[in-house]
Design an enzyme around this catalytic site. Structure first.
Site: not given
Length: 417
Positions: A278, A359
């Site tokens: 995040e 990611d």
């Protein structure tokens, strides 16, 4: 130069600006891991969890796609026939047919009826979520959340409708220009006020208790060069067992938000891995990118609406004289509904690219692909994801890479490093 030509020229410039933002801000080079690696990742997942996730999504599909079809039919029936215009007139009649009453009450009436005709599908979806044990809400709690969502939507929609038709009333020749600017400004304002005013309507946020995890998360953000104001815990468990975390807000309102379900279901190392993902969105200024795209898209939409308003057969079919009058609200609804359906796959494609970058960033920040893989496995299992959905469905509706794509990517990163 006529207003139509000028508006078309400005629309062209906005679309060029939108394309430029996307080209410069979206990581187009990212590509999914080879299919063979994805198949290997799928085979490593618990077979019962994969079967349950697929059964869950299969059970959801009738409600999901049924709602889309009914919403589209509703918009077409009201927007491409005089029914919508007559409904707006009827609602405004007790107030002397004043344009403000038509704009506000007529718009809210159309939206409310649209919500009611799709309500059975929302209830169907909730029953499926409850059946599979993902929801912790009672039907009363679900209804309260539904009403809260309607209320928030009514406020935002009311502001947008009154603002739009005020502009068309005050600037009958230049409303396309003033409206485009106003739509862009509204999108930017919502980015800042949503975390502060809207999120607390649905969840209670409390500061994470002092301890090693809080210290680690703040240190992770500092090491990543992402200033955050606080680490908050959202009481998501009162409605769901799904796990999640996100970085909310921008500038002074930015904070790390962790679901209490995440803290209950996963290890602290996996929490750090989720938050590292995040933090990428904050570090890469994905919120700013999304705001720019939304602002340019909203401004472009106003100009498209203005240009469509020159198409007499469309106005005649809707039973209105001008697309800038409140009686055309239903016509605006059908244009927006069709536009949203057409734009959805493109938005999903961009989102998947951005999430793929996040990611990779998480792996680089933590240097722990094993934990990242275990975290993705746990998220897919707890959230009842379909880890390897139909490619067509993924292309049309997916906002994130699939679970097997993310696990395969983590393994490829581990091999390379």
């Amino acid at each position: 130069m006529s207003h139509r030509v000028l508006a078309a020229s400005v629309l062209g410039l906005l679309l060029v600006a939108l394309a430029t933002v996307l080209v410069l801000r979206v990581p187009w080079s990212s590509a999914p891991a080879p299919r063979a690696d994805q198949v290997a990742a799928l085979q490593s997942l618990p077979a019962d969890a994969v079967a349950k996730g697929r059964a869950f999504h299969s059970a959801l599909r009738p409600g999901t796609y049924g709602a889309l079809v009914v919403a589209l039919l509703f918009a077409v029936v009201l927007g491409l026939t005089p029914l919508g215009a007559r409904l707006v007139e009827l609602v405004g009649r007790p107030f002397g047919g004043h344009w403000l009453a038509q704009a506000l009450l007529g718009g809210l009436a159309i939206v409310l009826i649209g919500e009611l005709v799709t309500l059975p599908f929302a209830a169907w979806r909730q029953s499926v979520v409850r059946e599979y044990g993902l929801s912790t809400q009672t039907w009363g709690g679900w209804l309260v959340d539904l009403l809260k969502g309607y209320a928030v939507g009514a406020v935002i929609g009311g502001v947008a409708l009154v603002g739009f038709f005020t502009v068309t009333k005050l600037f009958p020749r230049w409303w396309w220009a003033v409206g485009a600017v106003g739509a862009a400004v509204l999108m930017m304002v919502l980015t800042f006020v949503f975390p502060v005013l809207v999120e607390p309507v649905f969840n209670k946020f409390t500061p994470m208790e002092a301890g090693q995890l809080r210290t680690d998360l703040l240190a992770l953000a500092e090491r990543d060069g992402v200033p955050v104001k606080d680490v908050l815990v959202a009481d998501a468990s009162r409605r769901t067992r799904a796990v999640n975390a996100y970085v909310s807000g921008y500038g002074a309102t930015r904070r790390i938000v962790v679901y209490d379900t995440l803290l209950a279901e996963v290890s602290e190392a996996e929490v750090r891995s989720v938050v590292a993902h995040e933090l990428s969105h904050a570090k890469s200024n994905d919120v700013l990118t999304g705001t720019l795209v939304s602002a340019l898209g909203a401004a472009s939409a106003v100009l498209m609406i203005y240009l469509l308003g020159a198409w007499t057969p469309l106005l005649r079919r809707a039973g209105v004289d001008d697309i800038g009058e409140p009686r055309a609200i239903a016509l605006l609804l059908v244009i927006g509904t069709i536009g949203g359906l057409l734009a959805g796959p493109a938005q999903g494609f961009v989102s998947r690219k951005v999430e793929s970058r996040a990611d990779t960033h998480a792996l680089e920040l933590t240097g722990d692909p094993a934990t990242y893989e275990s975290m993705m496995t746990r998220l897919a299992t707890v959230n009842l994801s379909d880890p390897d959905p139909n490619p067509v469905e993924q292309a049309l509706t997916g906002s994130h890479p699939t679970a097997v794509e993310r696990i395969a990517m983590a393994r490829a990163w581990a091999r390379a490093h």
